[in-house]
Motif scaffolding. Structure first.
Motif, PDB file in Angstrom:
ATOM      1  N   ALA A 120      73.361 -11.794 -17.256  1.00  0.00           N
ATOM      2  CA  ALA A 120      74.895 -12.075 -17.948  1.00  0.00           C
ATOM      3  C   ALA A 120      75.445 -10.807 -18.152  1.00  0.00           C
ATOM      4  O   ALA A 120      74.989  -9.772 -18.203  1.00  0.00           O
ATOM      5  CB  ALA A 120      74.479 -12.512 -19.325  1.00  0.00           C
ATOM      6  N   HIS A 121      76.878 -10.972 -18.256  1.00  0.00           N
ATOM      7  CA  HIS A 121      77.704  -9.864 -18.273  1.00  0.00           C
ATOM      8  C   HIS A 121      78.094  -9.744 -19.961  1.00  0.00           C
ATOM      9  O   HIS A 121      79.215  -9.714 -20.111  1.00  0.00           O
ATOM     10  CB  HIS A 121      78.867  -9.853 -17.503  1.00  0.00           C
ATOM     11  CG  HIS A 121      78.986 -10.087 -16.032  1.00  0.00           C
ATOM     12  ND1 HIS A 121      78.758  -8.761 -15.327  1.00  0.00           N
ATOM     13  CD2 HIS A 121      78.813 -11.037 -15.160  1.00  0.00           C
ATOM     14  CE1 HIS A 121      78.622  -9.259 -13.977  1.00  0.00           C
ATOM     15  NE2 HIS A 121      78.560 -10.464 -14.071  1.00  0.00           N
ATOM     16  N   PHE A 122      77.077  -9.196 -20.741  1.00  0.00           N
ATOM     17  CA  PHE A 122      77.278  -9.439 -22.092  1.00  0.00           C
ATOM     18  C   PHE A 122      78.197  -8.366 -22.591  1.00  0.00           C
ATOM     19  O   PHE A 122      79.160  -8.553 -23.402  1.00  0.00           O
ATOM     20  CB  PHE A 122      75.757  -9.112 -22.945  1.00  0.00           C
ATOM     21  CG  PHE A 122      75.853  -9.104 -24.226  1.00  0.00           C
ATOM     22  CD1 PHE A 122      75.866 -10.304 -24.912  1.00  0.00           C
ATOM     23  CD2 PHE A 122      75.761  -7.955 -24.987  1.00  0.00           C
ATOM     24  CE1 PHE A 122      75.932 -10.304 -26.303  1.00  0.00           C
ATOM     25  CE2 PHE A 122      75.914  -7.881 -26.267  1.00  0.00           C
ATOM     26  CZ  PHE A 122      75.830  -9.152 -26.831  1.00  0.00           C
ATOM     27  N   ILE A 123      78.006  -7.264 -22.293  1.00  0.00           N
ATOM     28  CA  ILE A 123      78.576  -6.087 -22.571  1.00  0.00           C
ATOM     29  C   ILE A 123      80.174  -6.020 -22.204  1.00  0.00           C
ATOM     30  O   ILE A 123      81.369  -5.790 -22.727  1.00  0.00           O
ATOM     31  CB  ILE A 123      78.203  -4.501 -22.287  1.00  0.00           C
ATOM     32  CG1 ILE A 123      79.021  -3.392 -23.017  1.00  0.00           C
ATOM     33  CG2 ILE A 123      78.145  -4.263 -20.828  1.00  0.00           C
ATOM     34  CD1 ILE A 123      78.752  -3.292 -24.324  1.00  0.00           C
ATOM     35  N   GLU A 124      80.319  -6.656 -20.754  1.00  0.00           N
ATOM     36  CA  GLU A 124      81.775  -6.737 -20.465  1.00  0.00           C
ATOM     37  C   GLU A 124      82.477  -7.676 -21.067  1.00  0.00           C
ATOM     38  O   GLU A 124      83.801  -7.727 -21.452  1.00  0.00           O
ATOM     39  CB  GLU A 124      81.694  -7.064 -18.918  1.00  0.00           C
ATOM     40  CG  GLU A 124      83.187  -7.561 -18.349  1.00  0.00           C
ATOM     41  CD  GLU A 124      82.955  -7.891 -16.745  1.00  0.00           C
ATOM     42  OE1 GLU A 124      83.998  -8.530 -16.308  1.00  0.00           O
ATOM     43  OE2 GLU A 124      82.068  -7.248 -16.183  1.00  0.00           O
ATOM     44  N   GLU A 125      82.041  -8.886 -21.747  1.00  0.00           N
ATOM     45  CA  GLU A 125      82.339  -9.783 -22.382  1.00  0.00           C
ATOM     46  C   GLU A 125      82.718  -9.323 -23.815  1.00  0.00           C
ATOM     47  O   GLU A 125      83.718  -9.692 -24.409  1.00  0.00           O
ATOM     48  CB  GLU A 125      81.666 -11.142 -22.412  1.00  0.00           C
ATOM     49  CG  GLU A 125      81.352 -11.873 -21.172  1.00  0.00           C
ATOM     50  CD  GLU A 125      80.588 -13.014 -21.143  1.00  0.00           C
ATOM     51  OE1 GLU A 125      79.951 -13.185 -22.320  1.00  0.00           O
ATOM     52  OE2 GLU A 125      80.057 -13.453 -20.283  1.00  0.00           O
ATOM     53  N   PHE A 126      81.998  -8.622 -24.220  1.00  0.00           N
ATOM     54  CA  PHE A 126      82.212  -7.934 -25.756  1.00  0.00           C
ATOM     55  C   PHE A 126      83.435  -6.951 -25.746  1.00  0.00           C
ATOM     56  O   PHE A 126      84.256  -6.981 -26.600  1.00  0.00           O
ATOM     57  CB  PHE A 126      80.903  -7.248 -26.195  1.00  0.00           C
ATOM     58  CG  PHE A 126      81.040  -6.533 -27.422  1.00  0.00           C
ATOM     59  CD1 PHE A 126      80.449  -7.199 -28.521  1.00  0.00           C
ATOM     60  CD2 PHE A 126      81.362  -5.264 -27.520  1.00  0.00           C
ATOM     61  CE1 PHE A 126      80.712  -6.618 -29.720  1.00  0.00           C
ATOM     62  CE2 PHE A 126      81.554  -4.745 -29.019  1.00  0.00           C
ATOM     63  CZ  PHE A 126      81.020  -5.439 -30.152  1.00  0.00           C
ATOM     64  N   TYR A 127      83.479  -6.137 -24.749  1.00  0.00           N
ATOM     65  CA  TYR A 127      84.497  -5.157 -24.670  1.00  0.00           C
ATOM     66  C   TYR A 127      85.803  -5.930 -24.460  1.00  0.00           C
ATOM     67  O   TYR A 127      86.781  -5.500 -25.009  1.00  0.00           O
ATOM     68  CB  TYR A 127      84.311  -4.160 -23.435  1.00  0.00           C
ATOM     69  CG  TYR A 127      83.217  -2.907 -23.726  1.00  0.00           C
ATOM     70  CD1 TYR A 127      83.267  -2.814 -25.214  1.00  0.00           C
ATOM     71  CD2 TYR A 127      83.121  -2.153 -23.106  1.00  0.00           C
ATOM     72  CE1 TYR A 127      82.419  -1.617 -25.516  1.00  0.00           C
ATOM     73  CE2 TYR A 127      82.412  -0.907 -23.128  1.00  0.00           C
ATOM     74  CZ  TYR A 127      81.966  -0.655 -24.479  1.00  0.00           C
ATOM     75  OH  TYR A 127      81.082   0.237 -25.038  1.00  0.00           O
ATOM     76  N   SER A 128      85.723  -6.945 -23.625  1.00  0.00           N
ATOM     77  CA  SER A 128      87.279  -7.705 -23.524  1.00  0.00           C
ATOM     78  C   SER A 128      87.488  -8.297 -24.863  1.00  0.00           C
ATOM     79  O   SER A 128      88.792  -8.175 -25.081  1.00  0.00           O
ATOM     80  CB  SER A 128      86.886  -8.851 -22.438  1.00  0.00           C
ATOM     81  OG  SER A 128      88.116  -9.629 -22.214  1.00  0.00           O
ATOM     82  N   LYS A 129      86.717  -8.884 -25.698  1.00  0.00           N
ATOM     83  CA  LYS A 129      86.962  -9.191 -26.918  1.00  0.00           C
ATOM     84  C   LYS A 129      87.667  -8.132 -27.971  1.00  0.00           C
ATOM     85  O   LYS A 129      88.653  -8.476 -28.802  1.00  0.00           O
ATOM     86  CB  LYS A 129      85.821  -9.931 -27.592  1.00  0.00           C
ATOM     87  CG  LYS A 129      85.592 -11.152 -26.724  1.00  0.00           C
ATOM     88  CD  LYS A 129      84.420 -11.816 -27.442  1.00  0.00           C
ATOM     89  CE  LYS A 129      83.815 -13.360 -26.940  1.00  0.00           C
ATOM     90  NZ  LYS A 129      82.607 -13.762 -27.383  1.00  0.00           N
ATOM     91  N   VAL A 130      86.938  -6.866 -27.817  1.00  0.00           N
ATOM     92  CA  VAL A 130      87.166  -5.672 -28.446  1.00  0.00           C
ATOM     93  C   VAL A 130      88.663  -5.377 -28.212  1.00  0.00           C
ATOM     94  O   VAL A 130      89.507  -5.304 -29.319  1.00  0.00           O
ATOM     95  CB  VAL A 130      86.529  -4.539 -28.213  1.00  0.00           C
ATOM     96  CG1 VAL A 130      87.081  -3.313 -29.194  1.00  0.00           C
ATOM     97  CG2 VAL A 130      85.011  -4.846 -29.008  1.00  0.00           C
ATOM     98  N   VAL A 131      89.260  -5.240 -26.937  1.00  0.00           N
ATOM     99  CA  VAL A 131      90.290  -4.919 -26.617  1.00  0.00           C
ATOM    100  C   VAL A 131      91.427  -5.938 -26.947  1.00  0.00           C
ATOM    101  O   VAL A 131      92.645  -5.465 -27.415  1.00  0.00           O
ATOM    102  CB  VAL A 131      90.345  -4.783 -25.136  1.00  0.00           C
ATOM    103  CG1 VAL A 131      91.812  -4.529 -24.500  1.00  0.00           C
ATOM    104  CG2 VAL A 131      89.544  -3.414 -24.678  1.00  0.00           C
TER     105      VAL A 131
END
Length: 399
Positions: A215-226
């Motif tokens: 899964a692209h866990f960190i990519e999804e997390f950063y997208s939510k942060v931004v």
């Protein structure tokens, strides 16, 4: 007290004094009260803060500004969890902290920068100082104002003498290391045109890798942060014009656009990234990676192969930094996270070495153009100088 007991106590006192000497100086907290009128506030609305130890002698017009780390918050509930801690409120910050490592004022432990003006900017916004949302929801009273904090603190420091800087380094650890990358050119633009300005991110080179489940866990997390913090307008324009804002939170997508000289300090087996990007809890429901994530010596042969693949991904991601003399890197194989703020890993005989060089010496040689430095370590567990590095993540919350 018997003589033997007295000797033991004296030895203990000597050890404590030596430890305090190695740790550096105790520096008080400064609140930037006038930042409130600019809306430049922590998550809870309290003023931003920093610790400042003035330079002396030849270092009086030289500055190190270190951006504190501490993870990110991706949504309202996540940020509410930080609001009542030092990572969301200056009201919860300790009054005094020790400066060590690159901030140490002892020439023995920090020969190139000991007499500079040294600043540690506290982190209380949860967005690596990129957020800026004007509206404040009255139901939660959260302020997403990281970018304003950066501007307000820099304005305050400029008035303290940063505006006369002849040499300056922007640095930071973890989320503060990411700040260093994202704000590098902005920092340089604030200083005199003739100043020697460079950036040294530490453990801030987070890579966009899939986790062990694919899964692209960190990519999804950063997208939510931004998205939550409204960070897009404060990310490098050259990246935003080509990629989605969340992808522009990854150093590999922005570092090639940075014109200011930059030196990356990182482990290729960064303990935070292994625990939160490669093998986050959501990707490991059976907890098979628990022991391995705490101590690489506990990893199975299959897990070690996955870790070596991760290192290869990291090397590919960091290769975009380039190899010009203005760029540099110290990428070791130590299982740790953040190495420039600790005297133990910055500049001591038994600190981690690459090419027979400590991190402190490599950064100093590069900054003063004495010699370039760009080295990536061999595969774990090849580097015997990593034996004293400690993976302590208590100040760097997971996700």
């Amino acid at each position: 007290m018997e003589k033997a007991g007295i000797i033991q106590w004296l030895n203990l006192i000597v050890c404590v004094l030596l430890l305090l000497e190695a740790e550096g100086s105790l520096v008080p907290l400064t609140l930037v009260e006038n930042a409130i009128s600019q809306g430049a506030v922590c998550l809870d609305g309290s003023p931003p803060a920093y610790h400042f130890d003035k330079g002396v002698g030849e270092g009086i017009n030289s500055w190190i500004v270190h951006m504190e780390g501490g993870g990110w918050c991706k949504d309202v509930n996540d940020c509410l969890g930080r609001k009542k801690s030092r990572l969301g409120s200056s009201n919860q910050m300790v009054e005094d902290i020790y400066f060590s490592g690159i901030l140490n004022n002892d020439r023995q432990y920090n020969p190139d920068f000991y007499n500079w003006n040294r600043v540690l900017v506290r982190y209380c916004d949860g967005s690596s100082f990129t957020g800026d949302v004007e509206e404040v929801d009255p139901t939660n009273n959260l302020y997403f104002r990281g970018a304003r904090i950066f501007s307000a603190v820099m304005e305050d420091l400029l008035a303290q003498g940063l505006e006369k800087a002849e040499n300056a380094i922007l640095t930071g650890c973890s989320a503060g290391g990411l700040t260093t990358i994202l704000q590098c050119d902005n920092f340089k633009s604030l200083l005199p045109s003739g100043a020697n300005v460079k950036c040294v991110p530490d453990a801030g080179y987070f890579i966009n890798a899939k986790d062990i489940s694919g899964a692209h866990f960190i990519e999804e997390f950063y997208s939510k942060v931004v998205s939550t913090h409204g960070s897009a307008k404060n990310l490098p324009a050259a990246c935003i014009s080509k990629l989605t804002p969340g992808l522009c939170f990854f150093p590999e997508n922005v570092v090639s656009h940075i014109s200011t000289p930059i030196f990356v300090v990182n482990s290729a087996y960064d303990s935070w990234q292994i625990q939160n990007i490669l093998a986050p809890g959501a990707a490991d429901p059976s907890d098979k990676w628990h022991s391995c994530k705490l101590d690489l010596r506990s990893c199975s042969s299959d897990q070690l192969r996955i870790l070596q693949d991760f290192k290869e991904e990291f090397e590919k991601a960091v290769s975009v930094v380039g190899d010009s003399p203005s760029k540099g890197m110290f990428i070791d194989a130590c299982f740790t996270h953040c190495q420039t703020l600790s005297t133990e890993t910055w500049f001591k005989a038994d600190s981690p070495h690459l090419a027979n060089t400590t991190i402190g010496k490599a950064v100093g040689d590069w900054f003063y153009d004495r010699s370039p430095f760009s080295h990536v370590d061999c595969n774990y567990p090849c580097n015997p100088t990593c034996q004293n590095s400690v993976s302590d993540l208590k100040d760097h919350p997971g996700i």
